[in-house]
Write a protein that holds these residues in place. Structure first.
Motif, mmCIF file in Angstrom:
data_model
loop_
_atom_site.group_PDB
_atom_site.id
_atom_site.type_symbol
_atom_site.label_atom_id
_atom_site.label_comp_id
_atom_site.label_asym_id
_atom_site.label_seq_id
_atom_site.Cartn_x
_atom_site.Cartn_y
_atom_site.Cartn_z
ATOM 1 N N PRO A 98 0.838 -1.211 0.000
ATOM 2 C CA PRO A 98 0.000 0.000 0.000
ATOM 3 C C PRO A 98 0.874 1.263 0.000
ATOM 4 O O PRO A 98 2.020 1.237 0.467
ATOM 5 C CB PRO A 98 -0.809 -0.112 1.283
ATOM 6 N N THR A 99 0.329 2.354 -0.517
ATOM 7 C CA THR A 99 1.097 3.604 -0.548
ATOM 8 C C THR A 99 1.356 4.139 0.857
ATOM 9 O O THR A 99 2.350 4.802 1.078
ATOM 10 C CB THR A 99 0.401 4.669 -1.405
ATOM 11 N N ASP A 100 0.464 3.836 1.797
ATOM 12 C CA ASP A 100 0.690 4.186 3.202
ATOM 13 C C ASP A 100 1.311 2.956 3.873
ATOM 14 O O ASP A 100 0.632 1.965 4.121
ATOM 15 C CB ASP A 100 -0.620 4.565 3.883
ATOM 16 N N LEU A 101 2.594 3.026 4.132
ATOM 17 C CA LEU A 101 3.322 1.867 4.647
ATOM 18 C C LEU A 101 2.822 1.406 6.013
ATOM 19 O O LEU A 101 3.026 0.252 6.387
ATOM 20 C CB LEU A 101 4.823 2.162 4.684
ATOM 21 N N LEU A 125 -5.969 1.208 1.481
ATOM 22 C CA LEU A 125 -6.289 -0.217 1.567
ATOM 23 C C LEU A 125 -7.406 -0.597 0.604
ATOM 24 O O LEU A 125 -7.333 -1.620 -0.082
ATOM 25 C CB LEU A 125 -6.688 -0.595 3.000
ATOM 26 N N LEU A 126 -8.437 0.211 0.543
ATOM 27 C CA LEU A 126 -9.607 -0.121 -0.276
ATOM 28 C C LEU A 126 -9.253 -0.320 -1.750
ATOM 29 O O LEU A 126 -9.826 -1.191 -2.405
ATOM 30 C CB LEU A 126 -10.693 0.946 -0.119
ATOM 31 N N VAL A 127 -8.302 0.434 -2.258
ATOM 32 C CA VAL A 127 -7.925 0.288 -3.667
ATOM 33 C C VAL A 127 -7.231 -1.048 -3.941
ATOM 34 O O VAL A 127 -7.112 -1.463 -5.094
ATOM 35 C CB VAL A 127 -7.031 1.449 -4.175
ATOM 36 N N ASP A 129 -8.364 -3.972 -2.895
ATOM 37 C CA ASP A 129 -9.335 -5.056 -2.686
ATOM 38 C C ASP A 129 -9.143 -6.218 -3.657
ATOM 39 O O ASP A 129 -9.114 -7.368 -3.245
ATOM 40 C CB ASP A 129 -10.764 -4.519 -2.771
ATOM 41 N N GLN A 130 -9.010 -5.959 -4.911
ATOM 42 C CA GLN A 130 -8.893 -7.033 -5.904
ATOM 43 C C GLN A 130 -7.470 -7.614 -5.992
ATOM 44 O O GLN A 130 -7.267 -8.640 -6.626
ATOM 45 C CB GLN A 130 -9.330 -6.521 -7.280
ATOM 46 N N ALA A 131 -6.519 -6.974 -5.339
ATOM 47 C CA ALA A 131 -5.118 -7.414 -5.422
ATOM 48 C C ALA A 131 -4.807 -8.607 -4.526
ATOM 49 O O ALA A 131 -3.786 -9.271 -4.710
ATOM 50 C CB ALA A 131 -4.190 -6.249 -5.061
ATOM 51 N N TYR A 132 -5.662 -8.875 -3.561
ATOM 52 C CA TYR A 132 -5.447 -9.975 -2.617
ATOM 53 C C TYR A 132 -6.636 -10.934 -2.704
ATOM 54 O O TYR A 132 -7.654 -10.737 -2.043
ATOM 55 C CB TYR A 132 -5.279 -9.442 -1.190
ATOM 56 N N PRO A 133 -6.516 -11.988 -3.510
ATOM 57 C CA PRO A 133 -7.664 -12.878 -3.729
ATOM 58 C C PRO A 133 -8.074 -13.691 -2.503
ATOM 59 O O PRO A 133 -9.201 -14.158 -2.427
ATOM 60 C CB PRO A 133 -7.190 -13.798 -4.858
ATOM 61 N N GLN A 134 -7.195 -13.822 -1.511
ATOM 62 C CA GLN A 134 -7.525 -14.645 -0.350
ATOM 63 C C GLN A 134 -8.458 -13.932 0.633
ATOM 64 O O GLN A 134 -9.033 -14.574 1.508
ATOM 65 C CB GLN A 134 -6.254 -15.159 0.354
#
Length: 153
Positions: A98-101, A125-127, A129-134
């Motif tokens: 995420p851009t905010d570490l 974090l919301l952006v 959402d689709q990057a983590y399928p688990q």
């Protein structure tokens, strides 16, 4: 009562704890107009909240920083420690980052805790959402609907 198989594993971003405040731990205080308080209640009563020591320390730091009385902060943290599950973070990194570490810890907790959801208002974090399928990353409005639907099934 919710079936064990229907319980969701949930990581709450610090902004959710701050939005709920600390008054809700008083049994005489109930604000029916507070979605954040309802969200914390639903997770605590019917699902499995997840935290790491670093996340819990962040909750404490921010509650105190926002002026919540130490006695209430102690009470809310005690309740969360009692009903949430501590996750020992072993994963060293995540991708995408995420851009905010500061948000990495929530992703690592979700990964290592085999979470179904992270709940946050944080766009960083919301952006993702689709990057983590688990797991899914939901805003609180979507999350509370999903969690309450699980209770009805």
């Amino acid at each position: 009562m919710i079936d064990e198989l229907q319980k969701k594993r949930v990581v709450l971003d610090t902004n959710q704890i701050l939005a709920a405040g600390s008054r809700w731990v008083d049994p005489l205080y109930h604000n029916p107009n507070s979605p954040a308080q309802e969200l914390v209640r639903v997770v605590a009563r019917s699902h499995t909240g997840l935290f790491s020591p670093k996340i819990m320390a962040g909750y404490i730091e921010k509650l105190l920083e926002k002026g919540h009385p130490k006695k209430r902060v102690t009470k809310i943290i005690g309740l969360l420690l009692e009903v949430f599950e501590q996750i020992n973070i072993t994963t060293a990194t995540c991708s995408p980052v995420p851009t905010d570490l500061d948000d990495i810890i929530f992703l690592l907790c979700a990964i290592d805790g085999q979470a179904n959801f992270i709940i946050s208002n944080d766009q960083h974090l919301l952006v993702l959402d689709q990057a983590y399928p688990q797991f899914r990353i939901y805003n609180p409005e979507t999350a509370i609907k999903e969690l309450q639907e699980t209770q009805k099934e």
